[in-house]
Design a protein around this motif. Structure first.
Motif, mmCIF file in Angstrom:
data_model
loop_
_atom_site.group_PDB
_atom_site.id
_atom_site.type_symbol
_atom_site.label_atom_id
_atom_site.label_comp_id
_atom_site.label_asym_id
_atom_site.label_seq_id
_atom_site.Cartn_x
_atom_site.Cartn_y
_atom_site.Cartn_z
ATOM 1 N N ASP A 2 28.839 45.426 28.353
ATOM 2 C CA ASP A 2 28.716 46.463 29.373
ATOM 3 C C ASP A 2 29.824 47.515 29.289
ATOM 4 O O ASP A 2 30.006 48.304 30.208
ATOM 5 N N ALA A 3 30.548 47.554 28.190
ATOM 6 C CA ALA A 3 31.665 48.504 28.055
ATOM 7 C C ALA A 3 31.189 49.953 28.161
ATOM 8 O O ALA A 3 31.898 50.804 28.702
ATOM 9 N N ASP A 4 30.003 50.248 27.680
ATOM 10 C CA ASP A 4 29.490 51.619 27.753
ATOM 11 C C ASP A 4 29.137 52.028 29.178
ATOM 12 O O ASP A 4 29.062 53.212 29.485
ATOM 13 N N ALA A 5 28.936 51.049 30.055
ATOM 14 C CA ALA A 5 28.559 51.356 31.437
ATOM 15 C C ALA A 5 29.761 51.703 32.309
ATOM 16 O O ALA A 5 29.595 52.220 33.411
ATOM 17 N N THR A 6 30.960 51.429 31.822
ATOM 18 C CA THR A 6 32.145 51.724 32.625
ATOM 19 C C THR A 6 32.408 53.218 32.649
ATOM 20 O O THR A 6 32.053 53.944 31.733
ATOM 21 N N GLN A 7 33.071 53.672 33.720
ATOM 22 C CA GLN A 7 33.349 55.095 33.866
ATOM 23 C C GLN A 7 34.342 55.577 32.820
ATOM 24 O O GLN A 7 34.192 56.644 32.265
ATOM 25 N N ARG A 51 49.353 48.494 40.674
ATOM 26 C CA ARG A 51 49.464 49.958 40.674
ATOM 27 C C ARG A 51 48.288 50.632 39.959
ATOM 28 O O ARG A 51 48.210 51.854 39.936
ATOM 29 N N ILE A 52 47.404 49.851 39.380
ATOM 30 C CA ILE A 52 46.247 50.428 38.685
ATOM 31 C C ILE A 52 45.227 50.860 39.726
ATOM 32 O O ILE A 52 44.763 50.059 40.541
ATOM 33 N N ALA A 53 44.877 52.127 39.704
ATOM 34 C CA ALA A 53 43.930 52.671 40.681
ATOM 35 C C ALA A 53 42.493 52.326 40.281
ATOM 36 O O ALA A 53 42.137 52.369 39.106
ATOM 37 N N MET A 54 41.713 51.995 41.281
ATOM 38 C CA MET A 54 40.288 51.757 41.057
ATOM 39 C C MET A 54 39.600 53.101 40.832
ATOM 40 O O MET A 54 40.087 54.135 41.300
ATOM 41 N N PRO A 55 38.466 53.111 40.120
ATOM 42 C CA PRO A 55 37.737 54.369 39.944
ATOM 43 C C PRO A 55 37.358 54.958 41.304
ATOM 44 O O PRO A 55 37.201 54.225 42.276
ATOM 45 N N ALA A 56 37.203 56.259 41.353
ATOM 46 C CA ALA A 56 36.836 56.930 42.607
ATOM 47 C C ALA A 56 35.574 56.291 43.191
ATOM 48 O O ALA A 56 34.564 56.155 42.505
ATOM 49 N N GLY A 86 35.089 53.307 43.740
ATOM 50 C CA GLY A 86 34.870 51.969 43.200
ATOM 51 C C GLY A 86 35.691 50.914 43.915
ATOM 52 O O GLY A 86 36.585 51.215 44.688
ATOM 53 N N ARG A 87 35.351 49.690 43.665
ATOM 54 C CA ARG A 87 36.112 48.570 44.194
ATOM 55 C C ARG A 87 36.022 47.429 43.183
ATOM 56 O O ARG A 87 35.192 47.458 42.289
ATOM 57 N N ALA A 88 36.878 46.463 43.325
ATOM 58 C CA ALA A 88 36.899 45.337 42.394
ATOM 59 C C ALA A 88 37.094 44.043 43.177
ATOM 60 O O ALA A 88 38.204 43.534 43.285
ATOM 61 N N PRO A 89 36.016 43.503 43.739
ATOM 62 C CA PRO A 89 36.147 42.240 44.471
ATOM 63 C C PRO A 89 36.771 41.181 43.558
ATOM 64 O O PRO A 89 36.406 41.072 42.390
ATOM 65 N N GLY A 90 37.721 40.423 44.083
ATOM 66 C CA GLY A 90 38.373 39.384 43.291
ATOM 67 C C GLY A 90 39.677 39.835 42.651
ATOM 68 O O GLY A 90 40.486 39.013 42.241
ATOM 69 N N TRP A 91 39.915 41.145 42.559
ATOM 70 C CA TRP A 91 41.128 41.676 41.921
ATOM 71 C C TRP A 91 42.382 41.110 42.583
ATOM 72 O O TRP A 91 43.294 40.637 41.919
ATOM 73 N N ASP A 92 42.402 41.158 43.925
ATOM 74 C CA ASP A 92 43.587 40.683 44.641
ATOM 75 C C ASP A 92 43.803 39.185 44.448
ATOM 76 O O ASP A 92 44.946 38.717 44.462
ATOM 77 N N ALA A 93 42.754 38.417 44.254
ATOM 78 C CA ALA A 93 42.906 36.975 44.023
ATOM 79 C C ALA A 93 43.741 36.725 42.770
ATOM 80 O O ALA A 93 44.626 35.867 42.765
ATOM 81 N N GLY A 94 43.482 37.463 41.711
ATOM 82 C CA GLY A 94 44.270 37.312 40.489
ATOM 83 C C GLY A 94 45.726 37.661 40.706
ATOM 84 O O GLY A 94 46.632 36.977 40.212
ATOM 85 N N LEU A 95 45.985 38.719 41.477
ATOM 86 C CA LEU A 95 47.364 39.123 41.769
ATOM 87 C C LEU A 95 48.091 38.077 42.606
ATOM 88 O O LEU A 95 49.255 37.764 42.356
ATOM 89 N N VAL A 96 47.390 37.525 43.599
ATOM 90 C CA VAL A 96 47.984 36.505 44.465
ATOM 91 C C VAL A 96 48.358 35.269 43.650
ATOM 92 O O VAL A 96 49.471 34.739 43.765
ATOM 93 N N ILE A 97 47.455 34.808 42.800
ATOM 94 C CA ILE A 97 47.712 33.597 42.020
ATOM 95 C C ILE A 97 48.814 33.848 40.990
ATOM 96 O O ILE A 97 49.679 33.002 40.773
ATOM 97 N N ALA A 98 48.835 35.013 40.378
ATOM 98 C CA ALA A 98 49.901 35.346 39.419
ATOM 99 C C ALA A 98 51.253 35.338 40.132
ATOM 100 O O ALA A 98 52.234 34.792 39.607
ATOM 101 N N ALA A 99 51.321 35.912 41.324
ATOM 102 C CA ALA A 99 52.581 35.942 42.076
ATOM 103 C C ALA A 99 53.023 34.535 42.447
ATOM 104 O O ALA A 99 54.210 34.212 42.377
ATOM 105 N N ARG A 100 52.085 33.695 42.822
ATOM 106 C CA ARG A 100 52.413 32.308 43.162
ATOM 107 C C ARG A 100 52.981 31.573 41.957
ATOM 108 O O ARG A 100 53.911 30.790 42.087
#
Length: 165
Positions: free
Chosen positions: A57-62, A119-124, A126-140
């Motif tokens: 799906d790489a071609d489908a990304t903005q 600090r990576i901005a989501m596309p205009a 756009g949203r990324a459900p689950g993104w914060d979960a990865g950040l939380v676990i990495a910080a832990r």
């Protein structure tokens, strides 16, 4: 996609399609939906670090975003792929505040590799459900002591990196 030494690697979380995961660079995986159903291929996902692989799906990304041009950071990220947490996809088993999915894998890898993923901005629009979960676990993981096995695995990868760099 991660490029290092003129080689591209596709990093992906995807359904298990067959038993030939080595041909797609599968390094780990986990259950989908219910942990108790993981013995059935339909209810498992795989994490790939696929040399010269592709993302369907790489071609489908903005647009692609370059987050680092440092080869050591790229190698570190590639080395971390087998260590990605593998909780049940679509659940919040790690108590991170949202479900675990491919966005979680991406943000976990970036943050753990030392890239400021928050600090990576989501596309205009756009949203990324689950993104914060990865950040939380990495910080832990940064604030907790790694297990003996994890320390051994990381040390072995760092030694290998020194020989290949």
């Amino acid at each position: 996609m991660v490029s290092v030494d003129d080689v591209q690697f596709a990093i992906e979380m995807a359904p298990v399609v067959d038993a030939r995961g080595d041909s797609r660079g599968v390094v780990t995986g986990g259950p989908v939906g219910l942990r108790s159903l993981r013995r059935f291929r339909l209810f498992r996902y795989e994490i790939r670090r696929w040399r010269n692989g592709s993302l369907p799906d790489a071609d489908a990304t903005q647009s692609s975003v370059i987050v680092s041009t440092d080869p050591l950071t790229a190698r570190r990220l590639l080395d971390l792929v087998p260590l990605v947490p593998t909780p049940t996809w679509g659940r919040d088993e790690l108590d991170a505040g949202e479900m675990w999915n491919s966005n979680s894998v991406t943000s976990w890898l970036l943050a753990t590799a030392g890239i400021e993923a928050e600090r990576i901005a989501m596309p205009a629009g756009g949203r990324a459900p689950g993104w914060d979960a990865g950040l939380v676990i990495a910080a832990r993981m940064v604030t907790t002591k790694p297990t003996h096995a994890a320390r051994h695995q990381i040390a072995a990868r760092e030694r290998a990196l020194r020989f290949t760099s």
